[in-house]
Design a protein around this motif. Structure first.
Motif, PDB file in Angstrom:
ATOM      1  N   ASP A 137       0.825  -1.209   0.000  1.00 20.28           N
ATOM      2  CA  ASP A 137       0.000   0.000   0.000  1.00 20.28           C
ATOM      3  C   ASP A 137       0.863   1.265   0.000  1.00 20.28           C
ATOM      4  N   GLU A 138       2.059   1.198   0.617  1.00 18.57           N
ATOM      5  CA  GLU A 138       2.948   2.356   0.683  1.00 18.57           C
ATOM      6  C   GLU A 138       3.843   2.476  -0.546  1.00 18.57           C
ATOM      7  N   GLY A 139       3.769   1.492  -1.445  1.00 19.52           N
ATOM      8  CA  GLY A 139       4.529   1.556  -2.679  1.00 19.52           C
ATOM      9  C   GLY A 139       6.004   1.242  -2.535  1.00 19.52           C
ATOM     10  N   LEU A 140       6.409   0.612  -1.423  1.00 21.49           N
ATOM     11  CA  LEU A 140       7.825   0.371  -1.185  1.00 21.49           C
ATOM     12  C   LEU A 140       8.381  -0.821  -1.964  1.00 21.49           C
ATOM     13  N   LEU A 141       7.490  -1.607  -2.587  1.00 19.79           N
ATOM     14  CA  LEU A 141       7.943  -2.736  -3.395  1.00 19.79           C
ATOM     15  C   LEU A 141       7.863  -2.447  -4.884  1.00 19.79           C
ATOM     16  N   GLY A 142       7.314  -1.297  -5.233  1.00 18.16           N
ATOM     17  CA  GLY A 142       7.085  -1.023  -6.642  1.00 18.16           C
ATOM     18  C   GLY A 142       5.946  -1.877  -7.169  1.00 18.16           C
ATOM     19  N   ASN A 222      -0.462  -8.154 -13.882  1.00 13.52           N
ATOM     20  CA  ASN A 222       0.671  -8.882 -14.467  1.00 13.52           C
ATOM     21  C   ASN A 222       1.552  -9.586 -13.443  1.00 13.52           C
ATOM     22  N   ALA A 223       1.213  -9.498 -12.161  1.00 14.17           N
ATOM     23  CA  ALA A 223       1.934 -10.269 -11.148  1.00 14.17           C
ATOM     24  C   ALA A 223       1.595 -11.750 -11.293  1.00 14.17           C
ATOM     25  N   VAL A 224       2.556 -12.591 -10.933  1.00 15.89           N
ATOM     26  CA  VAL A 224       2.361 -14.041 -10.948  1.00 15.89           C
ATOM     27  C   VAL A 224       2.478 -14.561  -9.520  1.00 15.89           C
ATOM     28  N   ALA A 225       1.569 -15.448  -9.125  1.00 18.46           N
ATOM     29  CA  ALA A 225       1.613 -16.083  -7.808  1.00 18.46           C
ATOM     30  C   ALA A 225       1.878 -17.569  -7.984  1.00 18.46           C
ATOM     31  N   LEU A 226       2.849 -18.090  -7.240  1.00 24.65           N
ATOM     32  CA  LEU A 226       3.129 -19.522  -7.175  1.00 24.65           C
ATOM     33  C   LEU A 226       2.696 -19.989  -5.795  1.00 24.65           C
ATOM     34  N   GLY A 247      11.521  -3.554  -4.670  1.00 23.03           N
ATOM     35  CA  GLY A 247      11.767  -4.094  -3.344  1.00 23.03           C
ATOM     36  C   GLY A 247      11.386  -5.551  -3.253  1.00 23.03           C
ATOM     37  N   THR A 248      11.864  -6.205  -2.175  1.00 23.97           N
ATOM     38  CA  THR A 248      11.609  -7.628  -1.948  1.00 23.97           C
ATOM     39  C   THR A 248      11.371  -7.862  -0.466  1.00 23.97           C
ATOM     40  N   LEU A 249      10.387  -8.691  -0.160  1.00 27.16           N
ATOM     41  CA  LEU A 249      10.091  -9.113   1.214  1.00 27.16           C
ATOM     42  C   LEU A 249      10.122 -10.628   1.258  1.00 27.16           C
ATOM     43  N   ILE A 250      10.900 -11.201   2.184  1.00 27.19           N
ATOM     44  CA  ILE A 250      10.973 -12.650   2.349  1.00 27.19           C
ATOM     45  C   ILE A 250      10.710 -12.969   3.818  1.00 27.19           C
ATOM     46  N   ALA A 251       9.754 -13.848   4.078  1.00 24.73           N
ATOM     47  CA  ALA A 251       9.399 -14.214   5.447  1.00 24.73           C
ATOM     48  C   ALA A 251       9.306 -15.719   5.574  1.00 24.73           C
ATOM     49  N   SER A 252       9.809 -16.225   6.714  1.00 26.47           N
ATOM     50  CA  SER A 252       9.605 -17.617   7.088  1.00 26.47           C
ATOM     51  C   SER A 252       9.253 -17.606   8.567  1.00 26.47           C
ATOM     52  N   ILE A 259      14.199  -5.549   1.572  1.00 27.08           N
ATOM     53  CA  ILE A 259      15.104  -4.616   0.897  1.00 27.08           C
ATOM     54  C   ILE A 259      14.282  -3.793  -0.084  1.00 27.08           C
ATOM     55  N   SER A 260      14.592  -2.494  -0.166  1.00 21.92           N
ATOM     56  CA  SER A 260      13.862  -1.623  -1.078  1.00 21.92           C
ATOM     57  C   SER A 260      14.723  -0.431  -1.443  1.00 21.92           C
ATOM     58  N   LYS A 261      14.597   0.031  -2.661  1.00 19.16           N
ATOM     59  CA  LYS A 261      15.326   1.224  -3.071  1.00 19.16           C
ATOM     60  C   LYS A 261      14.809   2.469  -2.352  1.00 19.16           C
ATOM     61  N   HIS A 262      13.618   2.330  -1.719  1.00 17.05           N
ATOM     62  CA  HIS A 262      13.026   3.453  -0.994  1.00 17.05           C
ATOM     63  C   HIS A 262      13.266   3.370   0.508  1.00 17.05           C
TER      64      HIS A 262
END
Length: 331
Positions: A137-142, A222-226, A247-252, A259-262
């Motif tokens: 929602d904040e646009g931090l992932l593009g 155009n996003a793809v979900a696996l 940006g990228t978000l990884i959670a386990s 990580i984000s350019k913003h």
């Protein structure tokens, strides 16, 4: 105080829901119905509640304000429509129903009756997923390019699920209809309108329904979900990966990297973020919404969108093809 009836002990979460309701302090479980009389009667005695063998008789009781539906998924439409017509608020285990047409019938009955409805979407109350929605929602992932979610356990492999769990007539499907609901509704919530879906389901333990499953979904943005789920994997860590153009978000579990350019960080690279507070469980929110006349989380539209994905996923599997979704405003 809210008076609640439990409608079947079929689902493996039913007992946990009853225990949770009894722990809240503002709920009385007053009655039980079950499509299997012996099971329902024994459970009613355990809960200190009345047992009704006839659903209509239970729904006419003055000491029932609301119902928790844990009947076989194939019975959901009939059970929930009857409950709505009787003026009872409804909490249901996922999936809402097996087809969108059934969801539409449920929705019509609920809206006509003016009762409150909530479906169990617990993954939408958890901190990593709430963070993902916030970052989007904040646009931090593009622009999102890829979402990957994995959810699995060894219930079929080590036989700790009830055998009727693999009865397609009752359950409507296997791993994707069960654990796969969570990746499905998360993808719908985060990515919006689906465009097309493919499925690959397998039968590792030889049961009638799939116990190992994967769906690939392309969305209108155009996003793809696996989306991956399994009942035959040992000690499966949950996986939640959201990749965007910026940006990228990884959670386990509760471990999250971002990580984000913003991102506001003195050093480039991966950073840790403070996670949002977990929201109350859907069942708690449902009770609070009824008693305090508040908004319902995870409502009719959410449940219908989940069933839309599930119904298309099983068509794609059976017919071994890509299923296209009708787009808003399309022919």
């Amino acid at each position: 105080m809210l008076n609640v009836a439990m409608l079947s002990k079929w689902h493996v979460h039913a007992e946990g829901y009853a225990n949770h309701l009894q722990s809240l302090g503002n709920v009385n479980i007053t009655a039980v119905w079950d499509e299997i009389a012996d099971r329902g009667s024994a459970w009613a005695s355990q809960l200190g509640a009345a047992y009704e063998s006839d659903l209509d008789a239970l729904l006419k009781r003055s000491d029932v304000d609301a119902v928790v539906v844990d009947a076989p998924t194939s019975m959901h439409a009939d059970v929930m429509i009857a409950a709505a017509n009787a003026g009872k608020h409804i909490f249901t285990e996922k999936a809402m129903a097996l087809t969108v047409a059934e969801c539409d019938r449920i929705s019509e009955a609920v809206r006509r009756a003016g009762v409150k409805f909530c479906i169990s979407f617990p993954a939408r109350t958890r901190p990593p997923q709430l963070l993902a929605k916030q970052l989007l929602d904040e646009g931090l992932l593009g622009a999102v390019t890829l979402l990957r979610i994995r959810n699995g356990h060894d219930g079929a492999l080590n036989n700790w699920l009830p055998e009727y769990w693999y009865d397609e007539k009752q359950a409507g499907g296997g791993a994707m209809m069960d654990l796969g609901c969570h990746p499905m509704y998360l993808a719908s919530w985060l990515l919006g309108q689906p465009k097309r879906i493919t499925s690959m389901f397998s039968h590792f333990t030889g049961r009638a329904v799939e116990d190992n499953a994967q769906c690939s979904i392309e969305f209108a943005n155009n996003a793809v979900a696996l989306l991956e789920t399994s009942l035959v994997t040992y000690q499966t860590p949950s996986a939640f990966e959201l990749y965007g153009t910026e940006g990228t978000l990884i959670a386990s579990g509760e471990n999250v990297r971002f990580i984000s350019k913003h991102a506001d960080s003195r050093l480039p690279g991966w950073i840790s973020l403070r996670l949002p507070e977990a929201q109350p469980l859907p069942l708690t929110q449902w009770v609070d919404g009824i008693l305090n006349d508040g908004p319902m989380p995870f409502g009719l539209e959410d449940g219908t969108k989940l069933t839309e994905l599930l119904e298309a996923a099983y068509i794609a599997h059976r017919e071994r093809r890509t299923v296209e979704f009708k787009q808003p405003g399309g022919n």
